[in-house]
Design a protein around this motif. Structure first.
Motif, PDB file in Angstrom:
ATOM      1  N   ARG A   1      82.411  49.137  38.951  1.00  0.00           N
ATOM      2  CA  ARG A   1      82.897  48.154  37.969  1.00  0.00           C
ATOM      3  C   ARG A   1      84.280  48.555  37.438  1.00  0.00           C
ATOM      4  O   ARG A   1      84.440  49.029  36.331  1.00  0.00           O
ATOM      5  CB  ARG A   1      81.874  47.989  36.829  1.00  0.00           C
ATOM      6  N   ILE A   2      85.263  48.392  38.319  1.00  0.00           N
ATOM      7  CA  ILE A   2      86.654  48.689  37.987  1.00  0.00           C
ATOM      8  C   ILE A   2      87.488  47.487  38.399  1.00  0.00           C
ATOM      9  O   ILE A   2      87.316  46.959  39.501  1.00  0.00           O
ATOM     10  CB  ILE A   2      87.190  49.915  38.768  1.00  0.00           C
ATOM     11  N   LEU A   3      88.409  47.069  37.508  1.00  0.00           N
ATOM     12  CA  LEU A   3      89.348  46.037  37.925  1.00  0.00           C
ATOM     13  C   LEU A   3      90.720  46.276  37.321  1.00  0.00           C
ATOM     14  O   LEU A   3      90.850  46.931  36.297  1.00  0.00           O
ATOM     15  CB  LEU A   3      88.826  44.647  37.602  1.00  0.00           C
ATOM     16  N   VAL A   4      91.721  45.777  38.004  1.00  0.00           N
ATOM     17  CA  VAL A   4      93.102  45.902  37.514  1.00  0.00           C
ATOM     18  C   VAL A   4      93.699  44.508  37.382  1.00  0.00           C
ATOM     19  O   VAL A   4      93.349  43.596  38.130  1.00  0.00           O
ATOM     20  CB  VAL A   4      93.981  46.776  38.443  1.00  0.00           C
ATOM     21  N   ILE A   5      94.579  44.378  36.384  1.00  0.00           N
ATOM     22  CA  ILE A   5      95.174  43.077  36.066  1.00  0.00           C
ATOM     23  C   ILE A   5      96.626  43.292  35.665  1.00  0.00           C
ATOM     24  O   ILE A   5      96.964  44.301  35.037  1.00  0.00           O
ATOM     25  CB  ILE A   5      94.389  42.423  34.897  1.00  0.00           C
TER      26      ILE A   5
ATOM     27  N   ASP B   1      80.158  40.830  39.442  1.00  0.00           N
ATOM     28  CA  ASP B   1      78.788  40.303  39.499  1.00  0.00           C
ATOM     29  C   ASP B   1      78.546  39.477  40.760  1.00  0.00           C
ATOM     30  O   ASP B   1      77.594  38.702  40.840  1.00  0.00           O
ATOM     31  CB  ASP B   1      78.497  39.481  38.238  1.00  0.00           C
ATOM     32  N   GLY B   2      79.428  39.626  41.737  1.00  0.00           N
ATOM     33  CA  GLY B   2      79.230  38.960  43.035  1.00  0.00           C
ATOM     34  C   GLY B   2      79.486  37.469  43.020  1.00  0.00           C
ATOM     35  O   GLY B   2      79.011  36.745  43.891  1.00  0.00           O
ATOM     36  N   LYS B   3      80.237  37.011  42.006  1.00  0.00           N
ATOM     37  CA  LYS B   3      80.481  35.572  41.900  1.00  0.00           C
ATOM     38  C   LYS B   3      81.936  35.238  42.240  1.00  0.00           C
ATOM     39  O   LYS B   3      82.860  35.904  41.779  1.00  0.00           O
ATOM     40  CB  LYS B   3      80.150  35.111  40.481  1.00  0.00           C
TER      41      LYS B   3
ATOM     42  N   THR C   1      91.490  33.783  31.536  1.00  0.00           N
ATOM     43  CA  THR C   1      90.991  33.256  32.817  1.00  0.00           C
ATOM     44  C   THR C   1      90.931  34.357  33.872  1.00  0.00           C
ATOM     45  O   THR C   1      89.941  34.502  34.587  1.00  0.00           O
ATOM     46  CB  THR C   1      91.899  32.092  33.298  1.00  0.00           C
ATOM     47  N   CYS C   2      91.988  35.168  33.943  1.00  0.00           N
ATOM     48  CA  CYS C   2      92.070  36.220  34.948  1.00  0.00           C
ATOM     49  C   CYS C   2      90.949  37.251  34.746  1.00  0.00           C
ATOM     50  O   CYS C   2      90.263  37.641  35.693  1.00  0.00           O
ATOM     51  CB  CYS C   2      93.448  36.868  34.866  1.00  0.00           C
ATOM     52  N   VAL C   3      90.738  37.674  33.490  1.00  0.00           N
ATOM     53  CA  VAL C   3      89.694  38.658  33.188  1.00  0.00           C
ATOM     54  C   VAL C   3      88.311  38.101  33.571  1.00  0.00           C
ATOM     55  O   VAL C   3      87.505  38.798  34.196  1.00  0.00           O
ATOM     56  CB  VAL C   3      89.737  39.043  31.686  1.00  0.00           C
ATOM     57  N   GLN C   4      88.074  36.836  33.235  1.00  0.00           N
ATOM     58  CA  GLN C   4      86.764  36.250  33.565  1.00  0.00           C
ATOM     59  C   GLN C   4      86.570  36.129  35.073  1.00  0.00           C
ATOM     60  O   GLN C   4      85.484  36.392  35.595  1.00  0.00           O
ATOM     61  CB  GLN C   4      86.619  34.880  32.897  1.00  0.00           C
ATOM     62  N   HIS C   5      87.639  35.749  35.789  1.00  0.00           N
ATOM     63  CA  HIS C   5      87.598  35.658  37.255  1.00  0.00           C
ATOM     64  C   HIS C   5      87.238  37.030  37.848  1.00  0.00           C
ATOM     65  O   HIS C   5      86.366  37.140  38.717  1.00  0.00           O
ATOM     66  CB  HIS C   5      88.970  35.177  37.751  1.00  0.00           C
ATOM     67  N   GLU C   6      87.900  38.089  37.337  1.00  0.00           N
ATOM     68  CA  GLU C   6      87.670  39.429  37.898  1.00  0.00           C
ATOM     69  C   GLU C   6      86.278  39.963  37.541  1.00  0.00           C
ATOM     70  O   GLU C   6      85.620  40.603  38.382  1.00  0.00           O
ATOM     71  CB  GLU C   6      88.749  40.409  37.420  1.00  0.00           C
TER      72      GLU C   6
ATOM     73  N   ILE D   1      79.586  41.675  51.205  1.00  0.00           N
ATOM     74  CA  ILE D   1      79.775  42.623  50.095  1.00  0.00           C
ATOM     75  C   ILE D   1      80.310  41.912  48.849  1.00  0.00           C
ATOM     76  O   ILE D   1      80.028  42.315  47.717  1.00  0.00           O
ATOM     77  CB  ILE D   1      80.675  43.815  50.506  1.00  0.00           C
ATOM     78  N   LEU D   2      81.056  40.818  49.062  1.00  0.00           N
ATOM     79  CA  LEU D   2      81.639  40.094  47.922  1.00  0.00           C
ATOM     80  C   LEU D   2      80.575  39.441  47.035  1.00  0.00           C
ATOM     81  O   LEU D   2      80.853  39.052  45.910  1.00  0.00           O
ATOM     82  CB  LEU D   2      82.630  39.038  48.422  1.00  0.00           C
ATOM     83  N   LYS D   3      79.339  39.345  47.558  1.00  0.00           N
ATOM     84  CA  LYS D   3      78.244  38.738  46.779  1.00  0.00           C
ATOM     85  C   LYS D   3      77.443  39.789  46.019  1.00  0.00           C
ATOM     86  O   LYS D   3      76.501  39.470  45.301  1.00  0.00           O
ATOM     87  CB  LYS D   3      77.288  37.991  47.719  1.00  0.00           C
ATOM     88  N   LYS D   4      77.770  41.067  46.220  1.00  0.00           N
ATOM     89  CA  LYS D   4      76.974  42.142  45.615  1.00  0.00           C
ATOM     90  C   LYS D   4      77.430  42.464  44.192  1.00  0.00           C
ATOM     91  O   LYS D   4      78.587  42.244  43.834  1.00  0.00           O
ATOM     92  CB  LYS D   4      77.043  43.387  46.482  1.00  0.00           C
ATOM     93  N   THR D   5      76.502  43.014  43.413  1.00  0.00           N
ATOM     94  CA  THR D   5      76.807  43.421  42.036  1.00  0.00           C
ATOM     95  C   THR D   5      77.328  44.854  42.064  1.00  0.00           C
ATOM     96  O   THR D   5      76.732  45.729  42.691  1.00  0.00           O
ATOM     97  CB  THR D   5      75.525  43.348  41.177  1.00  0.00           C
ATOM     98  N   SER D   6      78.446  45.090  41.373  1.00  0.00           N
ATOM     99  CA  SER D   6      79.031  46.432  41.335  1.00  0.00           C
ATOM    100  C   SER D   6      78.337  47.296  40.277  1.00  0.00           C
ATOM    101  O   SER D   6      77.811  46.779  39.295  1.00  0.00           O
ATOM    102  CB  SER D   6      80.525  46.334  41.017  1.00  0.00           C
TER     103      SER D   6
END
Ligand code: NI
Length: 174
Positions: free
Chosen positions: A57-61, A142-144, A132-137, A13-18
């Motif tokens: 496509r939701i992330l928290v930081i 995008d499954g990367k 860096t954190c935003v780009q990582h998340e 699932i970690l490789k899938k696009t949200s």
């Protein structure tokens, strides 16, 4: 609020696009609260919904220091608008890849367009650690993963190592 189980490699699932969110409803708000609780509980500075198994496509930081006031940020449907030519390097870890740190070079400054938890369209300029954190998340959406920056040989080695850790869940260090 509740903590949720964090999915680790090699889960596919970690490789899938949200998928983008159309409306921030009750379920999304609950998910956001749970993501924060799970992230703080695991001492992470960022967490994407896919890491708890939800392809949205939701992330928290929160990149604040532990003695500082909390600075929670929710990014929904984030899009990178600008990336600086200037780069910075951090040794990055990932809650989905235990006990692994990889030096990664990324643009030092980025600008993000996103919607917040109220559904309002916003912009955010990110510098240094936050960038860096935003780009990582966003990569997660995008499954990367950070191991995708490595050669296949090193990547396979880490996948094997993490799979072994998972088979020994009772191992402790005292
Ligand atoms: Ni990560």
């Amino acid at each position: 609020m509740a903590t949720r189980e964090i999915i680790t490699i090699p889960d596919e699932i970690l490789k899938k696009t949200s998928d983008p969110i159309e409306k921030v409803g009750v379920n999304e708000k609950k998910l956001i609260n749970d993501l924060f609780e799970t992230m703080y509980d695991s001492k992470g500075i960022g967490l994407a919904a896919v890491q708890v198994g939800i392809l949205k496509r939701i992330l928290v930081i929160d990149v604040s220091n532990k003695d500082e006031k909390k600075q929670p940020i929710v990014l929904i449907n984030p899009i990178i608008k600008n990336l600086s030519k200037e780069m910075s390097v951090y040794e990055e870890g990932c809650l989905s890849i235990p006990e692994t740190y990889i030096e990664i070079e990324r643009p030092k400054i980025c600008e993000i367009e996103y919607i917040d938890e109220k559904g309002t369209k916003k912009n955010l300029k990110c510098d240094g650690l936050l960038s860096t954190c935003v780009q990582h998340e966003i990569n997660h959406l995008d499954g990367k993963l950070i191991i995708d920056h490595l050669s296949k040989l090193k990547k396979d080695f880490i996948i094997k190592k993490v799979s072994k850790i998972k088979k020994n869940p009772d191992r402790i260090i005292v």
